[in-house]
Design an enzyme around this catalytic site. Structure first.
Site, PDB file in Angstrom:
ATOM      1  N   GLU A 164      -6.362  -7.180  -1.132  1.00 45.58           N
ATOM      2  CA  GLU A 164      -6.792  -6.964   0.255  1.00 45.58           C
ATOM      3  C   GLU A 164      -8.100  -6.196   0.271  1.00 45.58           C
ATOM      4  OE1 GLU A 164      -3.792  -5.419   2.979  1.00 45.58           O
ATOM      5  OE2 GLU A 164      -5.313  -4.154   3.934  1.00 45.58           O
ATOM      6  N   GLU A 179       0.834  -1.212   0.000  1.00 47.50           N
ATOM      7  CA  GLU A 179       0.000   0.000   0.000  1.00 47.50           C
ATOM      8  C   GLU A 179       0.861   1.251   0.000  1.00 47.50           C
ATOM      9  OE1 GLU A 179      -2.802  -0.021   3.216  1.00 47.50           O
ATOM     10  OE2 GLU A 179      -4.233  -1.285   2.147  1.00 47.50           O
TER      11      GLU A 179
END
Length: 325
Positions: free
Chosen positions: A251, A163
């Site tokens: 995710e 991320e």
């Protein structure tokens, strides 16, 4: 005659059920083999579209008790998954990670990858970092090691940067990904590589405006949490798909972006409908017994209890039902 019509109707109904409903646990590596990217879709070695559905493990340094064969067995058998994501911690404020203790990190990762191979499911090797661009040398070292070890193994999917936060796609992230991709491709020319996008892997539109070229089997990460990320993010992702960017949701959560309750079942179902409509693969966050809404497991669940019904949280039960739908 009525009996004949009734029998025909029953047969047709069964056929419809089989074609529409797919338990991800049955869609294994031995069935689909080497995956590749065709347009915006994952396809198997026969060129048929494939969708992966499964679970992400938690940061390995904080939930090492689930980095073992028992847990992966549960993820496949009881969580009805054909993919598991191993979240290799790179650096943490207090508890280390790959940069401080690479041998321990690799040992945990190998236990998961080898178990996934034995269980006939796919596995995402996730470089779980928010500042991977600041750790490029470690990234290159790590992916060189693991891509050599598992070169040619069809189960493997690489995720190069979990991320990113505020980093520029054009100036920082794209060059970072290209450097890591080149290292992987020197050892493993074929397996899928998923690259993180800006804003906690939400800004797939930025990648769509300047995609990675000259490479095959590259996908782009989209992360969402149903309580926070709504139609606006689905619209952004749809536009990216329409621009030819293949997306993998490595995710997602059924709760808020900070992993807290409540479970937003209605919005989760809107996301699942959208993902299924576009044949996008997804992994739920997370196989964890942490006391927070995103955890799939209740407190103190052991590796032998992973995904067993009595040890699932509200979120876990919802996700498992979706994995076999």
């Amino acid at each position: 005659m009525k009996f004949v019509f009734a029998l025909v109707g029953l047969v047709l109904a069964c056929l419809v059920d089989i074609s529409v409903s797919k338990d991800a646990a049955l869609e294994t590596v031995s069935k689909h083999g080497q995956l590749s990217v065709q347009g915006v879709d994952i396809v198997d070695e026969s060129g048929e579209k494939v969708q992966l559905k499964g679970m992400s493990l938690f940061w390995d340094v904080w939930m090492p008790q689930y980095y073992n064969k028992e847990s992966i067995d549960g993820i496949h058998d009881s969580c009805h998954s054909n993919v598991v994501r191993a979240a290799v911690s790179v650096v943490t404020e207090e508890d280390g990670g790959y940069i401080e203790t690479p041998e321990a990190s690799l040992e945990r990762l190998y236990a998961v990858v080898d178990a996934a191979i034995e269980d006939d499911i796919y596995v995402i090797i996730d470089w779980h970092d928010h500042e991977a661009d600041q750790h490029l040398d470690s990234s290159l070292e790590f992916f060189d090691i693991v891509s050599k070890k598992y070169s040619g193994v069809p189960n493997i999917i690489y995720e190069t940067f979990n991320e990113p936060t505020g980093q520029s796609w054009n100036d920082v992230l794209k060059p970072y990904h290209e450097a890591v991709i080149n290292v992987i491709r020197a050892n493993d020319p074929d397996n899928i590589i998923v690259v993180g996008t800006p804003t906690w892997s939400q800004s797939v539109d930025q990648a769509a405006a300047n995609p990675i070229t000259g490479q095959k089997n590259i996908m782009y990460t989209l992360h969402f949490y149903a309580g926070t990320h709504k139609q606006w993010l689905r619209d952004t992702a749809t536009n990216a798909l329409n621009n030819g960017i293949p997306i993998f949701v490595t995710e997602y959560g059924t709760v808020n972006a900070d992993a807290t309750d409540p479970v937003d079942e209605a919005e989760s179902r809107l996301w699942w409908d959208w993902l299924d409509e576009h044949n996008i693969s997804y992994a739920n966050w997370a196989i964890s017994d942490k006391l927070e809404g995103a955890s799939a497991l209740v407190a103190n669940a052991t590796s032998a209890e992973v995904c067993l019904e009595d040890f699932l949280t509200e979120s876990g039960r919802l996700v498992v039902a979706q994995n076999k739908a």
